[in-house]
Design an enzyme around this catalytic site. Structure first.
Site, PDB file in Angstrom:
ATOM      1  N   LYS A 148       1.223  -1.157   0.110  1.00 48.44           N
ATOM      2  CA  LYS A 148       0.410   0.023  -0.008  1.00 48.44           C
ATOM      3  C   LYS A 148       0.854   1.263   0.108  1.00 48.44           C
ATOM      4  O   LYS A 148       0.814   2.361  -0.067  1.00 48.44           O
ATOM      5  CB  LYS A 148      -0.789   0.024   1.137  1.00 48.44           C
ATOM      6  CG  LYS A 148      -2.221  -0.636   1.271  1.00 48.44           C
ATOM      7  CD  LYS A 148      -2.905  -1.333   2.146  1.00 48.44           C
ATOM      8  CE  LYS A 148      -3.226  -2.727   2.601  1.00 48.44           C
ATOM      9  NZ  LYS A 148      -4.711  -2.130   4.127  1.00 48.44           N
ATOM     10  N   GLY A 149       1.847   1.182   0.088  1.00 48.94           N
ATOM     11  CA  GLY A 149       3.090   2.153   0.925  1.00 48.94           C
ATOM     12  C   GLY A 149       2.996   3.012  -0.721  1.00 48.94           C
ATOM     13  O   GLY A 149       2.417   3.797  -0.105  1.00 48.94           O
ATOM     14  N   ASP A 205       6.822   2.531  -2.640  1.00 50.93           N
ATOM     15  CA  ASP A 205       7.960   4.064  -2.207  1.00 50.93           C
ATOM     16  C   ASP A 205       9.177   3.985  -0.827  1.00 50.93           C
ATOM     17  O   ASP A 205       9.306   5.194  -1.198  1.00 50.93           O
ATOM     18  CB  ASP A 205       6.833   3.633  -0.614  1.00 50.93           C
ATOM     19  CG  ASP A 205       7.411   2.237   0.839  1.00 50.93           C
ATOM     20  OD1 ASP A 205       7.459   1.834  -0.262  1.00 50.93           O
ATOM     21  OD2 ASP A 205       6.242   1.863   1.024  1.00 50.93           O
ATOM     22  N   ASP A 239      14.880   0.099   0.717  1.00 49.70           N
ATOM     23  CA  ASP A 239      15.632   0.290   1.795  1.00 49.70           C
ATOM     24  C   ASP A 239      16.692  -1.120   2.085  1.00 49.70           C
ATOM     25  O   ASP A 239      17.641  -1.100   1.435  1.00 49.70           O
ATOM     26  CB  ASP A 239      14.617   0.009   3.017  1.00 49.70           C
ATOM     27  CG  ASP A 239      14.643  -0.720   4.767  1.00 49.70           C
ATOM     28  OD1 ASP A 239      16.065  -0.437   4.684  1.00 49.70           O
ATOM     29  OD2 ASP A 239      14.176  -0.564   5.261  1.00 49.70           O
ATOM     30  N   VAL A 290      10.950   6.678   8.814  1.00 47.63           N
ATOM     31  CA  VAL A 290       9.793   7.257   8.371  1.00 47.63           C
ATOM     32  C   VAL A 290       8.682   6.438   7.925  1.00 47.63           C
ATOM     33  O   VAL A 290       8.542   5.576   7.734  1.00 47.63           O
ATOM     34  CB  VAL A 290      10.578   7.474   6.440  1.00 47.63           C
ATOM     35  CG1 VAL A 290      12.129   8.285   7.019  1.00 47.63           C
ATOM     36  CG2 VAL A 290      10.936   6.920   5.508  1.00 47.63           C
ATOM     37  N   ASP A 327       3.817   3.596   6.202  1.00 47.18           N
ATOM     38  CA  ASP A 327       3.249   3.227   7.541  1.00 47.18           C
ATOM     39  C   ASP A 327       3.517   2.878   8.711  1.00 47.18           C
ATOM     40  O   ASP A 327       5.462   2.218   8.758  1.00 47.18           O
ATOM     41  CB  ASP A 327       1.823   2.149   7.187  1.00 47.18           C
ATOM     42  CG  ASP A 327       2.395   0.725   7.295  1.00 47.18           C
ATOM     43  OD1 ASP A 327       1.669   0.715   7.974  1.00 47.18           O
ATOM     44  OD2 ASP A 327       3.236   1.189   6.040  1.00 47.18           O
ATOM     45  N   ARG A 362       0.236   6.923   7.017  1.00 43.93           N
ATOM     46  CA  ARG A 362       0.182   7.005   5.291  1.00 43.93           C
ATOM     47  C   ARG A 362      -0.418   8.712   4.568  1.00 43.93           C
ATOM     48  O   ARG A 362      -0.048   8.759   3.892  1.00 43.93           O
ATOM     49  CB  ARG A 362      -0.687   5.496   4.621  1.00 43.93           C
ATOM     50  CG  ARG A 362      -0.097   4.572   4.900  1.00 43.93           C
ATOM     51  CD  ARG A 362      -1.422   3.832   3.903  1.00 43.93           C
ATOM     52  NE  ARG A 362      -0.839   2.411   4.980  1.00 43.93           N
ATOM     53  CZ  ARG A 362       0.334   1.355   4.245  1.00 43.93           C
ATOM     54  NH1 ARG A 362       0.539   2.250   3.706  1.00 43.93           N
ATOM     55  NH2 ARG A 362       0.335   0.733   4.155  1.00 43.93           N
TER      56      ARG A 362
END
Length: 178
Positions: free
Chosen positions: A42-43, A99, A102, A152, A158, A164
């Site tokens: 969903k990010g 999003d 990482d 973050v 989120d 979000r």
């Protein structure tokens, strides 16, 4: 909610300006013709919505639900494909939106799968890229912002489903991550 933000890393205006630039780069770089956009849920939803409105070309939009954090503040090390249906990408140019880059596991796993499914090319765009050693050797083709190795939230990112909807990217206070 905003009381749990230690500091704002990237404000709303800076995000808007950067998305204008990324959209122009994508429009210039991609060959003419249709592009299939794959949004990682969903990010990446907020990032994708704002970015895609800036690209004046034919786009097909698909979403993929994958998980690697499973509610924590660090990647679990596993990338789970949560959808039963995988988008049809054979012979297509794909723009994969996420999003944050990482550990690299999610972007690498999804890109590999898209190529296995027959995509002609897969280009990647992320809102954020953490400056850190990655578990997978992968870099995004388009990066909104390079950030430090901090947890973050905001602008789609989120913690346990919260934050979000913040219009900026901020560092979550450690006391809020319990």
């Amino acid at each position: 909610m905003q009381n749990n933000i230690e500091r704002v890393l990237v404000d709303e205006e800076l995000i808007r300006k950067r998305l204008d630039t990324i959209a122009k780069e994508i429009e210039t770089d991609f060959p003419q013709g249709p592009v299939i956009v794959i949004i990682l849920l969903k990010g990446a939803l907020v990032f994708a919505a704002d970015l895609l409105r800036r690209i004046p070309r034919e786009l097909s939009i698909e979403c993929l639900n994958v998980a690697s954090y499973h509610g924590g503040v660090e990647s679990s090390g596993n990338v789970d494909f949560l959808d039963l249906h995988f988008p049809e990408v054979e012979g297509a140019h794909v723009l994969l939106l996420d999003d944050i880059l990482d550990t690299g596991r999610t972007l690498a796993a999804v890109k590999k799968r898209l190529l296995e499914e027959g995509a002609t090319a897969v280009h990647t765009a992320v809102l954020l890229s953490k400056d850190k050693t990655r578990a997978e050797e992968v870099e995004a083709d388009y990066i909104g912002f390079e950030i430090g190795d901090e947890f973050v939230v905001g602008y789609g990112l989120d913690y346990k489903g919260k934050y979000r909807n913040l219009p900026y990217v901020g560092v979550l206070k450690l006391s809020a991550a319990v």
